[in-house]
Scaffold this motif. Structure first.
Motif, PDB file in Angstrom:
ATOM      1  N   ALA A 128       0.837  -1.191   0.000  1.00 47.86           N
ATOM      2  CA  ALA A 128       0.000   0.000   0.000  1.00 47.86           C
ATOM      3  C   ALA A 128       0.880   1.252   0.000  1.00 47.86           C
ATOM      4  O   ALA A 128       0.676   2.169  -0.812  1.00 47.86           O
ATOM      5  CB  ALA A 128      -0.928  -0.002   1.213  1.00 47.86           C
ATOM      6  N   ALA A 129       1.884   1.284   0.878  1.00 51.73           N
ATOM      7  CA  ALA A 129       2.752   2.451   0.970  1.00 51.73           C
ATOM      8  C   ALA A 129       3.532   2.644  -0.327  1.00 51.73           C
ATOM      9  O   ALA A 129       3.568   3.742  -0.902  1.00 51.73           O
ATOM     10  CB  ALA A 129       3.703   2.292   2.150  1.00 51.73           C
ATOM     11  N   LEU A 130       4.124   1.547  -0.813  1.00 49.84           N
ATOM     12  CA  LEU A 130       4.936   1.614  -2.028  1.00 49.84           C
ATOM     13  C   LEU A 130       4.074   1.969  -3.241  1.00 49.84           C
ATOM     14  O   LEU A 130       4.436   2.832  -4.058  1.00 49.84           O
ATOM     15  CB  LEU A 130       5.605   0.249  -2.241  1.00 49.84           C
ATOM     16  CG  LEU A 130       6.682   0.157  -3.314  1.00 49.84           C
ATOM     17  CD1 LEU A 130       7.909   0.914  -2.846  1.00 49.84           C
ATOM     18  CD2 LEU A 130       7.039  -1.307  -3.575  1.00 49.84           C
ATOM     19  N   GLY A 131       2.904   1.317  -3.348  1.00 53.88           N
ATOM     20  CA  GLY A 131       2.012   1.566  -4.488  1.00 53.88           C
ATOM     21  C   GLY A 131       1.577   3.010  -4.546  1.00 53.88           C
ATOM     22  O   GLY A 131       1.630   3.653  -5.597  1.00 53.88           O
ATOM     23  N   VAL A 132       1.166   3.561  -3.398  1.00 56.88           N
ATOM     24  CA  VAL A 132       0.695   4.953  -3.374  1.00 56.88           C
ATOM     25  C   VAL A 132       1.853   5.907  -3.664  1.00 56.88           C
ATOM     26  O   VAL A 132       1.719   6.849  -4.455  1.00 56.88           O
ATOM     27  CB  VAL A 132       0.039   5.284  -2.016  1.00 56.88           C
ATOM     28  CG1 VAL A 132      -0.223   6.773  -1.895  1.00 56.88           C
ATOM     29  CG2 VAL A 132      -1.263   4.514  -1.863  1.00 56.88           C
ATOM     30  N   ALA A 133       3.024   5.639  -3.060  1.00 60.06           N
ATOM     31  CA  ALA A 133       4.170   6.528  -3.272  1.00 60.06           C
ATOM     32  C   ALA A 133       4.561   6.556  -4.751  1.00 60.06           C
ATOM     33  O   ALA A 133       4.765   7.633  -5.332  1.00 60.06           O
ATOM     34  CB  ALA A 133       5.346   6.073  -2.413  1.00 60.06           C
ATOM     35  N   LEU A 134       4.634   5.368  -5.366  1.00 61.93           N
ATOM     36  CA  LEU A 134       5.024   5.322  -6.779  1.00 61.93           C
ATOM     37  C   LEU A 134       3.947   5.954  -7.666  1.00 61.93           C
ATOM     38  O   LEU A 134       4.255   6.649  -8.629  1.00 61.93           O
ATOM     39  CB  LEU A 134       5.288   3.872  -7.216  1.00 61.93           C
ATOM     40  CG  LEU A 134       6.518   3.206  -6.583  1.00 61.93           C
ATOM     41  CD1 LEU A 134       6.674   1.770  -7.084  1.00 61.93           C
ATOM     42  CD2 LEU A 134       7.784   3.993  -6.887  1.00 61.93           C
ATOM     43  N   ALA A 135       2.677   5.724  -7.316  1.00 61.67           N
ATOM     44  CA  ALA A 135       1.592   6.313  -8.114  1.00 61.67           C
ATOM     45  C   ALA A 135       1.651   7.846  -8.037  1.00 61.67           C
ATOM     46  O   ALA A 135       1.438   8.536  -9.037  1.00 61.67           O
ATOM     47  CB  ALA A 135       0.237   5.809  -7.630  1.00 61.67           C
TER      48      ALA A 135
ATOM     49  N   THR B 102      -4.318   3.144  -8.163  1.00 64.86           N
ATOM     50  CA  THR B 102      -4.137   4.484  -7.611  1.00 64.86           C
ATOM     51  C   THR B 102      -3.674   5.449  -8.701  1.00 64.86           C
ATOM     52  O   THR B 102      -4.159   6.590  -8.785  1.00 64.86           O
ATOM     53  CB  THR B 102      -3.112   4.472  -6.455  1.00 64.86           C
ATOM     54  OG1 THR B 102      -3.497   3.481  -5.509  1.00 64.86           O
ATOM     55  CG2 THR B 102      -3.049   5.817  -5.762  1.00 64.86           C
ATOM     56  N   ALA B 103      -2.767   4.976  -9.565  1.00 66.78           N
ATOM     57  CA  ALA B 103      -2.303   5.826 -10.662  1.00 66.78           C
ATOM     58  C   ALA B 103      -3.475   6.193 -11.578  1.00 66.78           C
ATOM     59  O   ALA B 103      -3.622   7.347 -11.997  1.00 66.78           O
ATOM     60  CB  ALA B 103      -1.203   5.126 -11.447  1.00 66.78           C
TER      61      ALA B 103
ATOM     62  N   ALA C 206     -10.131  -0.160  -4.182  1.00 65.40           N
ATOM     63  CA  ALA C 206     -10.412  -1.328  -5.027  1.00 65.40           C
ATOM     64  C   ALA C 206      -9.122  -2.094  -5.286  1.00 65.40           C
ATOM     65  O   ALA C 206      -9.092  -3.331  -5.259  1.00 65.40           O
ATOM     66  CB  ALA C 206     -11.050  -0.886  -6.341  1.00 65.40           C
ATOM     67  N   GLY C 207      -8.026  -1.365  -5.528  1.00 68.12           N
ATOM     68  CA  GLY C 207      -6.723  -2.001  -5.744  1.00 68.12           C
ATOM     69  C   GLY C 207      -6.242  -2.724  -4.501  1.00 68.12           C
ATOM     70  O   GLY C 207      -5.736  -3.844  -4.563  1.00 68.12           O
TER      71      GLY C 207
END
Lengths: 246, 245
Positions: free
Chosen positions: A63-70, A129-130, A169-170
């Motif tokens: 979650a942290a990595l996905g949001v940060a990268l997005a 998220t992206a 949803a992701g």
């Protein structure tokens, strides 16, 4: 309704096992599985807890990595060009194929399992998220500009709330994938890994032909998956209600 | 109040959207930009708003460039934040300029009352009809008491009855407040009903072909007043000429 169908299926299974006298080492009936669980519940529960710990750690990191990268991808086209190919490569590479490497590279077994599970799980959070950040209505972005909004204000008051349903949803998909990733990593690690997760117990029971115990571990895994999916559904509901409380 | 001189806009793909547009918008004017789709009227509105820069020419404001919040903008859709209540949506422009909620609660309520939605402050957009959402959108544009209100075909997606109601209310609002309004429309009826001056545009590249003063005497029922009907005819004849050529 799903409960009735589930119970009917279990009853049919037990009846078939009795009727055709299927040996327990081929297909144990539900009663034998429950007995196996009761006989070994301390080990199995500990194994479940171990697998769930890896799963939740991987989900948090995802979650942290996905949001940060997005966010980085939404902020700059350069970052998007740099991140996207690697994210896709990691997503399409079967984790079974890279898990042995990761287990060699990362010395600490728990950490190695979390890394494997994260690789499996982070992509849905990142891509949805992206997509959510990119789908912010243009007119609203213009309105924020007209009123002299700073980048931070636009992010916090508009982009993040608009992307929240996409992120959730992701996250729900990532939650079940994190479990899959944790189990696959445990399988690959075998006794060389953490040596305590559900996958390890499944392998061990398989070697010893303790098929009912193997099934008991599988049932725990399935129930854990359902519980994670339902819990994240509830979490989504609460988060959206919180967002909409203004 | 605003001087538009020799303004052209070429998009990065090479399309010349506007070519040498010049006009003057006076304080208290209600100007309609009239033309068919694709004639660059929305682009001109975005240029006046400062959302885009002209490729050539200048747009100058009497007394210097506007501060944030001095321009209200109403889009084709109501573009409300679906997660926020009507009051919270209206409060947004003030919030962005760090005005406290407590100090501006009266302004928010007044803006909602101005568009007839005083009782719907707590409603979410999903619970409001299309016309009511557009009213919230107008209240949001008015809450910062803008010097200039820009409206981009705001009533195009509404049914006729709702559209007429909103046109009437907008006219009342303009007469009471004296706000300067620039209103984009493709409807001759709407332009003649609302505006004091109609700028008829020609397409590809967009130019202002005619400026028509639209002085219609206030009548109880403006929609059937003879000079209103004559104005509609004059505007549609002008448009027809423009697009037959």
């Amino acid at each position: 309704m799903p409960i009735i169908f589930g119970l009917a299926g279990i009853a049919l299974w037990q009846a078939a096992v009795w009727e055709f006298q299927v040996p327990a080492y081929v297909l144990p009936g539900p009663i034998a599985i429950v007995q196996a669980y009761i006989g070994d519940y301390a080990t199995l529960n500990a194994a479940l807890l171990s697998t769930l710990t890896v799963t939740f750690a991987a989900l948090l990191v995802s979650a942290a990595l996905g949001v940060a990268l997005a966010l980085a991808m939404a902020a700059s086209d350069l970052a998007r060009a740099a991140i996207q190919p690697w994210a896709v490569i990691l997503q399409v590479t079967p984790v079974v194929a890279i898990a042995p490497l990761i287990i060699i590279w990362v010395n600490q077994p728990f950490l190695a399992l979390v890394v494997c599970a994260t690789i499996v799980a982070f992509f849905p959070v990142l891509s949805s998220t992206a997509a959510g950040l990119a789908a912010t209505p243009h007119d609203l972005l213009d309105l924020f500009r007209l009123n002299g909004a700073t980048r931070l204000q636009t992010l916090i008051l508009l982009r993040l709330p608009a992307a929240l349903p996409f992120f959730l949803a992701g996250l729900r998909i990532s939650g079940t994938l994190a479990l899959v990733g944790a189990v696959v990593a445990e399988f690959v690690a075998g006794s060389g890994g953490f040596a305590s997760g559900l996958a390890y117990r499944i392998l061990e029971a398989g070697y010893r032909l303790q098929i009912p115990k193997m099934f008991a571990a599988l049932v725990l895994l399935g129930m854990a998956g359902i519980a994670i999916y339902a819990a994240l559904g509830l979490f989504s509901h609460l988060m959206l209600r919180r967002r909409d409380a203004a | 109040m605003i001087n538009v001189s020799g303004v052209s806009k070429r998009f990065p793909n090479g399309t010349l959207a506007l070519d040498g547009v010049a006009t003057e918008i006076g304080k208290g004017d209600f100007v309609a930009l009239l033309g068919p789709s694709g004639c660059g009227k929305s682009t001109l509105l975005r240029l006046i708003a400062g959302l885009e820069r002209p490729s050539e020419g200048q747009i100058t404001w009497e007394g210097g460039a506007p501060e944030p919040g001095e321009i209200g903008f109403v889009f084709q859709d109501s573009t409300l934040m679906p997660w926020a209540s009507a009051a919270e949506n209206v409060y947004l422009p003030l919030k962005l300029r760090r005005k406290s909620r407590a100090a501006t609660a009266g302004d928010v309520q007044a803006a909602l009352a101005q568009v007839g939605l005083a009782d719907f402050a707590g409603s979410k957009p999903a619970a409001l009809s299309g016309g009511m959402k557009m009213r919230v959108s107008i209240a949001r544009a008015l809450v910062s008491k803008p010097k200039l209100l820009l409206m981009d075909e705001p009533f195009g997606a509404l049914d006729e009855f709702t559209r007429h109601r909103l046109q009437e209310d907008l006219r009342d609002l303009w007469r009471r407040s004296g706000t300067t309004i620039v209103f984009v429309t493709h409807s001759t009826y709407e332009a003649a009903y609302l505006a004091t001056r109609v700028l008829v545009m020609s397409a590809r590249p967009g130019r202002i072909s005619t400026s028509i003063d639209c002085a219609i005497a206030e009548a109880a029922d403006r929609r059937v007043a003879p000079d209103y009907i004559a104005m509609v005819k004059r505007l549609s004849d002008r448009l027809r000429q423009e697009f037959a050529a």
